[in-house]
Write a protein that holds these residues in place. Structure first.
Motif, PDB file in Angstrom:
ATOM      1  N   GLU A  71       5.488  -0.506  13.110  1.00  0.00           N
ATOM      2  CA  GLU A  71       6.475  -0.083  12.107  1.00  0.00           C
ATOM      3  C   GLU A  71       6.246  -0.744  10.743  1.00  0.00           C
ATOM      4  O   GLU A  71       6.887  -0.380   9.764  1.00  0.00           O
ATOM      5  CB  GLU A  71       7.903  -0.414  12.598  1.00  0.00           C
ATOM      6  N   ASN A 112       6.790  -8.020  13.743  1.00  0.00           N
ATOM      7  CA  ASN A 112       7.604  -6.902  13.248  1.00  0.00           C
ATOM      8  C   ASN A 112       8.128  -7.099  11.834  1.00  0.00           C
ATOM      9  O   ASN A 112       9.286  -6.777  11.527  1.00  0.00           O
ATOM     10  CB  ASN A 112       8.778  -6.619  14.201  1.00  0.00           C
ATOM     11  N   ARG A 169       1.162   4.640   6.012  1.00  0.00           N
ATOM     12  CA  ARG A 169       1.716   3.279   6.048  1.00  0.00           C
ATOM     13  C   ARG A 169       1.241   2.433   4.875  1.00  0.00           C
ATOM     14  O   ARG A 169       1.622   1.266   4.754  1.00  0.00           O
ATOM     15  CB  ARG A 169       1.314   2.584   7.361  1.00  0.00           C
TER      16      ARG A 169
END
Length: 195
Positions: free
Chosen positions: A76, A40, A110
């Motif tokens: 993410e 992450n 992204r």
């Protein structure tokens, strides 16, 4: 006779010191390319490498694959593709990375392009300007031989980063590591002596 003996002793000493120095560098390279990769991360910086026309070199393809694999598992995380357009390249390294990531299913939303840099220092310096506000933890994506220097340069620029190693193609191992020993030596000189 004595002079010749001294020359051989001196040469032997220099060779021994050189081998010890290379051994220390190799230890550092190995250490950084085997560290645990945090999950992450807020962002990745994929460092550019040679593009043949529009096709990534084997080294760059390996970096792209490692980045894509991480991005698929960490939804993410955003990615900064880094690298300008050099001789023999029809598109920038950053654009080549972007295209291949999209082909592997990574959303364009992204991906941030940094397509002006010409070396590792500029990869990091220019990418730093594009890191979204609030993003803290980053990963520098590059081949195993290059992780130590890439991460060290990024930390010198004040970034909180770890390395995400990509395999070094077997055909490029000797050349890549030999060049990297020289590049790290230049990095040390710049960091500790020239600045």
């Amino acid at each position: 006779m004595k002079n010749r003996k001294r020359v051989f002793l001196l040469l032997g000493l220099l060779i021994t010191l050189g081998l010890i120095y290379i051994g220390i560098l190799q230890f550092k390279i190995s250490q950084y390319s085997h560290n645990e990769v945090p999950k992450n991360a807020d962002y990745l910086i994929v460092l550019g490498a040679r593009v043949k026309g529009t096709v990534p070199s084997l080294a760059l393809a390996s970096r792209i694959n490692s980045a894509a694999e991480y991005l698929k598992k960490n939804k993410e995380t955003i990615v900064i593709t880094s690298g300008g357009k050099g001789p023999g390249e029809d598109i920038s390294e950053a654009e080549s990375i972007r295209r291949k990531l999209v082909e592997q299913g990574i959303s364009e939303s992204r991906i941030i392009l940094e397509d002006q840099s010409t070396d590792t220092y500029e990869n990091i310096k220019f990418s730093k300007r594009l890191i979204p506000t609030g993003a803290k933890l980053g990963l520098v994506v590059t081949n195993t031989f290059h992780v130590y220097r890439g991460v060290s340069i990024a930390r010198d620029y004040g970034l909180e980063v770890h390395g995400l190693p990509a395999a070094t193609p077997w055909s490029a191992v000797i050349k890549s590591y030999s060049r990297e020993y020289l590049a790290i030596t230049k990095f040390y000189l710049k960091r500790y002596i020239l600045d």
